[in-house]
Scaffold this active site. Structure first.
Site, mmCIF file in Angstrom:
data_model
loop_
_atom_site.group_PDB
_atom_site.id
_atom_site.type_symbol
_atom_site.label_atom_id
_atom_site.label_comp_id
_atom_site.label_asym_id
_atom_site.label_seq_id
_atom_site.Cartn_x
_atom_site.Cartn_y
_atom_site.Cartn_z
ATOM 1 N N ASP A 1 -67.259 69.196 8.666
ATOM 2 C CA ASP A 1 -68.007 70.313 9.239
ATOM 3 C C ASP A 1 -67.993 71.547 8.328
ATOM 4 O OD1 ASP A 1 -69.192 71.672 11.665
ATOM 5 O OD2 ASP A 1 -67.393 72.884 11.449
ATOM 6 N N GLU B 1 -71.604 68.293 6.215
ATOM 7 C CA GLU B 1 -72.532 69.166 6.925
ATOM 8 C C GLU B 1 -72.641 70.466 6.160
ATOM 9 O OE1 GLU B 1 -73.271 72.228 10.409
ATOM 10 O OE2 GLU B 1 -71.417 71.979 9.341
HETATM 11 C C1 NAG Z 1 -74.077 71.754 12.745
HETATM 12 C C2 NAG Z 1 -72.650 72.064 13.044
HETATM 13 O O1 NAG Z 1 -71.839 71.175 13.127
HETATM 14 N N1 NAG Z 1 -72.324 73.306 13.251
HETATM 15 C C3 NAG Z 1 -70.986 73.706 13.550
HETATM 16 C C4 NAG Z 1 -70.423 74.339 12.342
HETATM 17 O O2 NAG Z 1 -69.175 74.854 12.585
HETATM 18 C C5 NAG Z 1 -69.163 75.843 13.569
HETATM 19 C C6 NAG Z 1 -67.772 76.317 13.661
HETATM 20 O O3 NAG Z 1 -66.888 75.251 13.656
HETATM 21 C C7 NAG Z 1 -69.674 75.300 14.888
HETATM 22 O O4 NAG Z 1 -69.798 76.358 15.810
HETATM 23 C C8 NAG Z 1 -71.007 74.669 14.703
HETATM 24 O O5 NAG Z 1 -71.401 74.007 15.865
#
Ligand code: NAG
Ligand code: NAG
Ligand code: NAG
Ligand code: NAG
Ligand code: NAG
Ligand code: NAG
Ligand code: CA
Ligand code: CA
Length: 598
Positions: free
Chosen positions: A229, A298
């Site tokens: 993430d 991601e």
């Molecule tokens: C697309 C995704 O996974 N977004 C996440 C990225 O990280 C933040 C903080 O951990 C999350 O709030 C998001 O949902």
């Protein structure tokens, strides 16, 4: 001084020049043609009536997913968490939040998935932990070896004795400074997201060791992949330099007020991917079962920085071009056939040779596919994306065309939206895309036996639900399922891809492979009918046969159309094949096509 942009470019060029390319030899690995089904566990299925989705709920639906043709599920975080950010604030990476079940439930889920041939991928949130994590508590108390596990800074003492944060860095959740003072430690800690989510310090080797332990732990429990993430945000500038203003006309406490040259896309993020990839490779070598465990990344960033993750060893760096442009959501209404072709061609052009392409159409942070593009374009996008080469990621509910749910300001709990206030919260709230899965028209859409659930069910569930779509002659779900079967053919896995824009309104693409029935997807983007020639697809026969058609189409399976003149209704989407090939039959789009190899 070398700017971070020129450093990035230099490294990108180096990576390409050094040929750090993931070459695929011979047989494809399981993941290279898989469809990844993203499950939002809190809203998928509640097994015990407490109004909240859970692991046993997911297990109970695995057979259904298998029936849909899904072979990989990615489950969003269900680890121990105070749930400030829906579980993206993890307080123990190795424990399951009791709300979702137990470790035993998890093991059962993995075992049942294995029986059904489904691989499980987890969401790993390396950038930060909850401030309730043991590591943070020990770090705040300066207990070795945790002292430098987080990004601490004493700040700057002004001449008048006032202390302020070390720089102007802002929180991505629009709450102003990304620095929070700790009385206990007498220092600030950095938090890119909510202040109860503290960024780990990856310049500390011990933190990297911890991440390897987490990865190994879950791989040992039978998981086949981890999705990393928020990769662009792992490292921050070691010198803590101020970021320049973006020049946007927005309040100074909003994230986009600054240009994030010192807190986003640092090259160290990529070097970390290389370290993790080595770890995966070692694990795979030891497991020695011919099944690769893999890493997704991601990164909401530009195409260069997304595809650079391939060079450093990510198996699948998520391709978000159908959702955002350089991390900023675009107005999907302005999308076009030329835009679709461009997204596909650009990704393939930027991707290193031999790498596996991938396509993402929705997730838990952005408006639902049906809401962004319009419900009339659901089948269109599903046909295109499912029949492209490589990996396709589907967000749960998009296969039946679920839409965003209206959530009032009073009901809103998402910190990203709460920080913005009642006037503009809806532009930031992510809860509209996270409401319960609509299984049927019974209580709480079949999500829970409880009449009140943790986040309200979309009122359209009485007509928009899976059971209704299974019962209908034609539905988004049936089309999705049939497209999944086509996706499972050799031509869809290995065939050459050709993309074409015809006139202004029509996009077409073919998949061709010698000795296999070719596939041709054609869509009419406009609201009104168009007559076009598909003669540029000269390998196809003069008569084309319809395999799949969108739910509003008058065409049905087995109809024939002329290649040189075909009239498409508004928002039409068709999957066609040559009709003169007698050595094969698609007996029925609802059955697996039979391929006779010459
Ligand atoms: C697309 C995704 O996974 N977004 C996440 C990225 O990280 C933040 C903080 O951990 C999350 O709030 C998001 O949902
Ligand atoms: C894919 O095709 C193979 C045979 O080629 C079959 O065994 C498998 O069940 C199919 N999978 C799906 C999801 O249709
Ligand atoms: C102290 O000085 C800084 C500038 O150096 C100023 O921004 C701040 O308001 C001052 N604080 C007080 C309490 O005077
Ligand atoms: C039903 O769900 C609500 C939360 O939405 C919860 O407060 C309540 O306890 C649940 N009822 C039962 C019987 O578990
Ligand atoms: C059409 O067929 C020829 C001959 O088999 C082949 O070389 C060509 O690549 C095919 N075209 C496409 C778009 O696949
Ligand atoms: C697309 O649909 C619109 C509206 O029904 C129609 O006017 C146009 O001719 C169609 N285009 C094609 C290529 O069929
Ligand atoms: Ca539950
Ligand atoms: Ca960070």
């Amino acid at each position: 001084m070398v700017t971070s942009a020129s450093r990035r470019l230099a490294v990108a060029i180096f990576a390409i020049a050094a040929g750090l390319v993931l070459q695929v030899h011979g047989e494809k690995q399981w993941w290279q043609t898989t469809t990844v089904y993203q499950i939002w566990p809190r809203s998928f299925k509640d097994s015990d009536g407490d109004g909240i989705g859970d692991l046993n709920g997911i297990t109970s639906k695995l057979e259904h997913l298998n029936d849909m043709g899904i072979e990989t599920i990615w489950i969003s975080p269900f680890f121990k968490s105070p749930l400030v950010d829906s579980g993206y604030d993890v307080s123990d990476y190795l424990a399951i939040d009791p709300m979702y079940g137990t470790l035993e439930d998890f093991d059962n889920l993995v075992a049942r998935a294995k029986e059904l041939g489904i691989k499980v991928v987890l969401d790993y949130v390396p950038n930060h932990t909850s401030t309730e994590h043991e590591w943070f508590k020990l770090s705040e108390a300066s207990v070795a070896p945790y002292t430098d596990y987080y990004v601490w800074h004493e700040g700057i003492l002004d001449e008048n004795g006032t202390r302020r944060p070390p720089n102007n860095w802002l929180s991505l959740f629009n709450s102003g400074s990304a620095w929070e003072w700790s009385d206990k430690r007498q220092a600030y800690y950095y938090h890119l997201f909510e202040k109860r989510m503290a960024d780990l310090n990856f310049r500390n080797e011990l933190v990297i060791q911890e991440t390897k332990k987490v990865i190994t732990y879950w791989l040992d429990r039978g998981v086949f992949g981890l999705r990393m993430d928020a990769m662009p945000h792992i490292y921050e500038d070691a010198e803590f330099r101020d970021e320049p203003l973006s020049g946007r006309d927005i309040p100074a406490n909003e994230y986009m007020y600054l240009n994030h040259i010192y807190t986003k896309d640092l090259i160290e993020n990529y070097e970390l991917i290389r370290i993790w990839r080595d770890h995966f490779d070692e694990y795979n070598a030891k497991a020695n079962d011919g099944l690769e465990r893999i890493m997704f990344t991601e990164a909401f960033t530009d195409i260069y920085m997304m595809t650079l993750y391939y060079h450093y060893g990510a198996h699948i760096p998520f391709n978000f071009l159908f959702i955002t442009n350089n991390g900023i959501g675009y107005n999907a209404a302005t999308q076009s056939p030329a835009g679709i072709k461009n997204i596909i061609d650009e990704w393939l052009r930027h991707m290193p040779e031999g790498a596996t392409p991938n396509w993402v159409i929705g997730n838990h942070d952005r408006a639902r596919m049906a809401t962004r593009f319009g419900s009339e374009k659901i089948d269109m996008f599903n046909f295109i994306l499912l029949l492209l080469p490589g990996v396709m990621t589907v967000y749960n509910g998009d296969e039946i065309g679920m839409t965003n749910t209206y959530i009032s300001w009073e009901e809103t709990r998402d910190p990203e939206a709460c920080n913005i206030g009642p006037d503009r919260y809806h532009a930031f709230s992510r809860e509209p895309v996270r409401t319960p899965f609509q299984w049927d028209d019974s209580t709480s859409a079949g999500f829970s036996t409880n009449t009140t659930v943790y986040l309200k069910v979309n009122e359209n569930y009485r007509t928009l639900n899976l059971a209704a779509q299974k019962a209908a002659d034609k539905s988004h779900y049936k089309n999705f399922q049939a497209a999944m079967r086509l996706r499972n053919t050799t031509v869809a896995k290995d065939g050459a891809l050709k993309t074409l824009v015809i006139g202004e309104d029509v996009f077409a693409m073919s998949r061709e492979l010698d000795g296999h029935d070719p596939l041709l997807v054609v869509i009419n983007w406009s609201k009104s009918p168009v007559t076009v020639s598909l003669d540029d697809f000269s390998n196809f026969s003069e008569k084309l046969e319809v395999l799949l058609s969108d739910v509003n189409s008058d065409f049905k399976f087995g109809d024939t159309v002329s290649r040189s003149s075909i009239t498409l209704q508004g928002n039409a989407a068709l999957v066609l094949t040559s009709s003169d090939i007698t050595r094969f039959h698609y007996s029925d789009a609802s059955e697996a096509p039979v391929q006779h190899h010459p």
